[in-house]
Design a protein around this motif. Sequence first.
Motif, PDB file in Angstrom:
ATOM      1  N   GLY A  32     -43.164  25.111 -16.016  1.00  0.00           N
ATOM      2  CA  GLY A  32     -44.396  25.576 -16.644  1.00  0.00           C
ATOM      3  C   GLY A  32     -44.851  24.726 -17.802  1.00  0.00           C
ATOM      4  O   GLY A  32     -46.025  24.781 -18.192  1.00  0.00           O
ATOM      5  N   ASP A  33     -43.939  23.920 -18.395  1.00  0.00           N
ATOM      6  CA  ASP A  33     -44.335  23.018 -19.473  1.00  0.00           C
ATOM      7  C   ASP A  33     -45.292  21.950 -18.939  1.00  0.00           C
ATOM      8  O   ASP A  33     -45.280  21.618 -17.747  1.00  0.00           O
ATOM      9  N   ILE A  34     -46.093  21.379 -19.828  1.00  0.00           N
ATOM     10  CA  ILE A  34     -47.054  20.353 -19.410  1.00  0.00           C
ATOM     11  C   ILE A  34     -46.620  18.979 -19.906  1.00  0.00           C
ATOM     12  O   ILE A  34     -45.905  18.851 -20.901  1.00  0.00           O
ATOM     13  N   LEU A  35     -47.074  17.957 -19.177  1.00  0.00           N
ATOM     14  CA  LEU A  35     -46.776  16.569 -19.516  1.00  0.00           C
ATOM     15  C   LEU A  35     -47.924  15.719 -19.008  1.00  0.00           C
ATOM     16  O   LEU A  35     -48.508  16.007 -17.957  1.00  0.00           O
ATOM     17  N   GLY A  36     -48.246  14.655 -19.730  1.00  0.00           N
ATOM     18  CA  GLY A  36     -49.297  13.749 -19.299  1.00  0.00           C
ATOM     19  C   GLY A  36     -48.734  12.496 -18.670  1.00  0.00           C
ATOM     20  O   GLY A  36     -47.692  11.987 -19.089  1.00  0.00           O
ATOM     21  N   VAL A  37     -49.413  11.993 -17.652  1.00  0.00           N
ATOM     22  CA  VAL A  37     -48.995  10.768 -16.969  1.00  0.00           C
ATOM     23  C   VAL A  37     -50.204   9.866 -16.794  1.00  0.00           C
ATOM     24  O   VAL A  37     -51.242  10.299 -16.263  1.00  0.00           O
ATOM     25  N   GLY A  38     -50.076   8.626 -17.225  1.00  0.00           N
ATOM     26  CA  GLY A  38     -51.124   7.635 -17.043  1.00  0.00           C
ATOM     27  C   GLY A  38     -50.632   6.482 -16.184  1.00  0.00           C
ATOM     28  O   GLY A  38     -49.521   5.993 -16.370  1.00  0.00           O
ATOM     29  N   GLY A  39     -51.445   6.040 -15.254  1.00  0.00           N
ATOM     30  CA  GLY A  39     -51.057   4.926 -14.393  1.00  0.00           C
ATOM     31  C   GLY A  39     -50.138   5.346 -13.265  1.00  0.00           C
ATOM     32  O   GLY A  39     -50.108   6.513 -12.903  1.00  0.00           O
ATOM     33  N   PRO A  40     -49.355   4.369 -12.743  1.00  0.00           N
ATOM     34  CA  PRO A  40     -49.278   2.960 -13.136  1.00  0.00           C
ATOM     35  C   PRO A  40     -50.614   2.220 -12.944  1.00  0.00           C
ATOM     36  O   PRO A  40     -51.342   2.511 -12.018  1.00  0.00           O
ATOM     37  N   ARG A  41     -50.830   1.265 -13.836  1.00  0.00           N
ATOM     38  CA  ARG A  41     -52.059   0.481 -13.762  1.00  0.00           C
ATOM     39  C   ARG A  41     -51.957  -0.602 -12.699  1.00  0.00           C
ATOM     40  O   ARG A  41     -52.962  -1.158 -12.270  1.00  0.00           O
ATOM     41  N   GLY A  42     -50.744  -0.910 -12.288  1.00  0.00           N
ATOM     42  CA  GLY A  42     -50.555  -1.915 -11.255  1.00  0.00           C
ATOM     43  C   GLY A  42     -49.120  -1.941 -10.788  1.00  0.00           C
ATOM     44  O   GLY A  42     -48.249  -1.287 -11.363  1.00  0.00           O
ATOM     45  N   SER A  43     -48.890  -2.685  -9.711  1.00  0.00           N
ATOM     46  CA  SER A  43     -47.542  -2.797  -9.143  1.00  0.00           C
ATOM     47  C   SER A  43     -47.199  -4.267  -8.942  1.00  0.00           C
ATOM     48  O   SER A  43     -48.068  -5.083  -8.600  1.00  0.00           O
ATOM     49  N   PHE A  44     -45.924  -4.593  -9.145  1.00  0.00           N
ATOM     50  CA  PHE A  44     -45.389  -5.924  -8.883  1.00  0.00           C
ATOM     51  C   PHE A  44     -44.477  -5.781  -7.668  1.00  0.00           C
ATOM     52  O   PHE A  44     -43.426  -5.148  -7.753  1.00  0.00           O
ATOM     53  N   ILE A  45     -44.902  -6.328  -6.541  1.00  0.00           N
ATOM     54  CA  ILE A  45     -44.210  -6.104  -5.280  1.00  0.00           C
ATOM     55  C   ILE A  45     -43.371  -7.328  -4.932  1.00  0.00           C
ATOM     56  O   ILE A  45     -43.886  -8.431  -4.754  1.00  0.00           O
ATOM     57  N   VAL A  46     -42.062  -7.119  -4.853  1.00  0.00           N
ATOM     58  CA  VAL A  46     -41.108  -8.184  -4.564  1.00  0.00           C
ATOM     59  C   VAL A  46     -40.753  -8.141  -3.080  1.00  0.00           C
ATOM     60  O   VAL A  46     -40.311  -7.099  -2.576  1.00  0.00           O
ATOM     61  N   PRO A  47     -40.952  -9.238  -2.344  1.00  0.00           N
ATOM     62  CA  PRO A  47     -40.606  -9.244  -0.924  1.00  0.00           C
ATOM     63  C   PRO A  47     -39.111  -8.974  -0.700  1.00  0.00           C
ATOM     64  O   PRO A  47     -38.289  -9.135  -1.612  1.00  0.00           O
ATOM     65  N   THR A  48     -38.787  -8.570   0.495  1.00  0.00           N
ATOM     66  CA  THR A  48     -37.388  -8.275   0.821  1.00  0.00           C
ATOM     67  C   THR A  48     -36.712  -9.410   1.587  1.00  0.00           C
ATOM     68  O   THR A  48     -35.517  -9.320   1.868  1.00  0.00           O
ATOM     69  N   GLY A  49     -37.459 -10.482   1.908  1.00  0.00           N
ATOM     70  CA  GLY A  49     -36.922 -11.522   2.779  1.00  0.00           C
ATOM     71  C   GLY A  49     -36.074 -12.573   2.087  1.00  0.00           C
ATOM     72  O   GLY A  49     -36.300 -13.776   2.265  1.00  0.00           O
ATOM     73  N   PHE A  50     -35.091 -12.149   1.307  1.00  0.00           N
ATOM     74  CA  PHE A  50     -34.110 -13.057   0.701  1.00  0.00           C
ATOM     75  C   PHE A  50     -32.784 -12.923   1.446  1.00  0.00           C
ATOM     76  O   PHE A  50     -32.543 -11.922   2.134  1.00  0.00           O
ATOM     77  N   ASP A  51     -31.909 -13.913   1.238  1.00  0.00           N
ATOM     78  CA  ASP A  51     -30.582 -13.816   1.860  1.00  0.00           C
ATOM     79  C   ASP A  51     -29.823 -12.616   1.311  1.00  0.00           C
ATOM     80  O   ASP A  51     -29.059 -11.979   2.033  1.00  0.00           O
ATOM     81  N   TRP A  52     -30.040 -12.335   0.027  1.00  0.00           N
ATOM     82  CA  TRP A  52     -29.450 -11.142  -0.572  1.00  0.00           C
ATOM     83  C   TRP A  52     -30.163 -10.825  -1.875  1.00  0.00           C
ATOM     84  O   TRP A  52     -30.991 -11.613  -2.352  1.00  0.00           O
ATOM     85  N   HIS A  53     -29.856  -9.679  -2.442  1.00  0.00           N
ATOM     86  CA  HIS A  53     -30.536  -9.199  -3.639  1.00  0.00           C
ATOM     87  C   HIS A  53     -29.500  -8.779  -4.676  1.00  0.00           C
ATOM     88  O   HIS A  53     -28.443  -8.238  -4.334  1.00  0.00           O
ATOM     89  N   LEU A  54     -29.835  -9.016  -5.953  1.00  0.00           N
ATOM     90  CA  LEU A  54     -28.968  -8.617  -7.063  1.00  0.00           C
ATOM     91  C   LEU A  54     -29.752  -7.707  -7.994  1.00  0.00           C
ATOM     92  O   LEU A  54     -30.839  -8.056  -8.461  1.00  0.00           O
ATOM     93  N   LEU A  55     -29.205  -6.524  -8.264  1.00  0.00           N
ATOM     94  CA  LEU A  55     -29.821  -5.555  -9.169  1.00  0.00           C
ATOM     95  C   LEU A  55     -28.828  -5.228 -10.272  1.00  0.00           C
ATOM     96  O   LEU A  55     -27.703  -4.807  -9.994  1.00  0.00           O
ATOM     97  N   ILE A  56     -29.255  -5.407 -11.531  1.00  0.00           N
ATOM     98  CA  ILE A  56     -28.384  -5.156 -12.678  1.00  0.00           C
ATOM     99  C   ILE A  56     -29.132  -4.272 -13.662  1.00  0.00           C
ATOM    100  O   ILE A  56     -30.291  -4.546 -13.997  1.00  0.00           O
ATOM    101  N   GLY A  57     -28.466  -3.224 -14.162  1.00  0.00           N
ATOM    102  CA  GLY A  57     -29.144  -2.391 -15.132  1.00  0.00           C
ATOM    103  C   GLY A  57     -28.252  -1.349 -15.757  1.00  0.00           C
ATOM    104  O   GLY A  57     -27.138  -1.093 -15.290  1.00  0.00           O
TER     105      GLY A  57
END
Length: 279
Positions: A132-157
């Motif tokens: 029931g609480d309210i929250l505001g959301v703006g955007g996203p104003r745009g997207s950065f799309i990374v192709p999937t056609g690599f030999d492999w992918h590294l994600l760190i975070g």
Amino acid sequence: MTDFTTTSASITPDRTPRRVRHELRFRQLTVKTVQRVTPHLIRITLTGDDLAGFTSLGFDDHAKIFFPDTATGQLTLPTVGPDGPVWPASGRPTMRDYTPRRYDASANTLELDFALHDAGPATQWAEQAKPGDILGVGGPRGSFIVPTGFDWHLLIGDDTALPAIARRLAELPAGARVVVLAEVDSEADRIPFETQAELTLQWVHRNGVEPGLSPVLLDALEAMKLPPGDFHAWVGCESAIAKALRAHLVGERGANPKWTRASGYWRRGAAATHDTHDE
């Protein structure tokens, strides 16, 4: 006779990221559910008529989240002018950037994950949030799309990057290979991931060390044996650590700078920051 036919196996996949702009909209949404996923992660599911048409195409998109006034509970949102947001004379609310974890158009819901790093306004709101609480959301104003056609992918975070990592894993196709290095406080803060890709997952723990002060991500990366082949590297964590991780990948591990995207999702000692480390 010479055969100049190019086989599909010899065609280099398109690895050029692309940017997509979206119509700027501001939405007032309502909390539908609140879930404590781990000791340091709260998932808020939002809904509301304003959610129709929400668009987020990139796994690390950022939406601007607007918090109600802590004293009055009133939510202030801008209107859209010819040059961007137009704010009322009453001023601006507290704002932070968050990755939309999952948007379900059929269910009309939007999930946001709040990593509980400090006692700031976002953490305070998430810990007290109720249906029931309210929250505001703006955007996203745009997207950065990374192709999937690599030999492999590294994600760190770290904890703040878990929604983006989860989205990337969910969108990678079967047959893709991906290595994930994720930092959380303890084993209790690990979350499950869903993916069709071939996943190698390594968790590292701060074990009570204050976020942004632990060297565990860089230490683990330096010790990690990376697969061969062309790869796309994505990093999202505290800003100084993200910069150090990118420097190690490009300088010591042969990562292509054009295929290495590192972001400071937050900066120790500062509020409401988002840094991009391209150099």
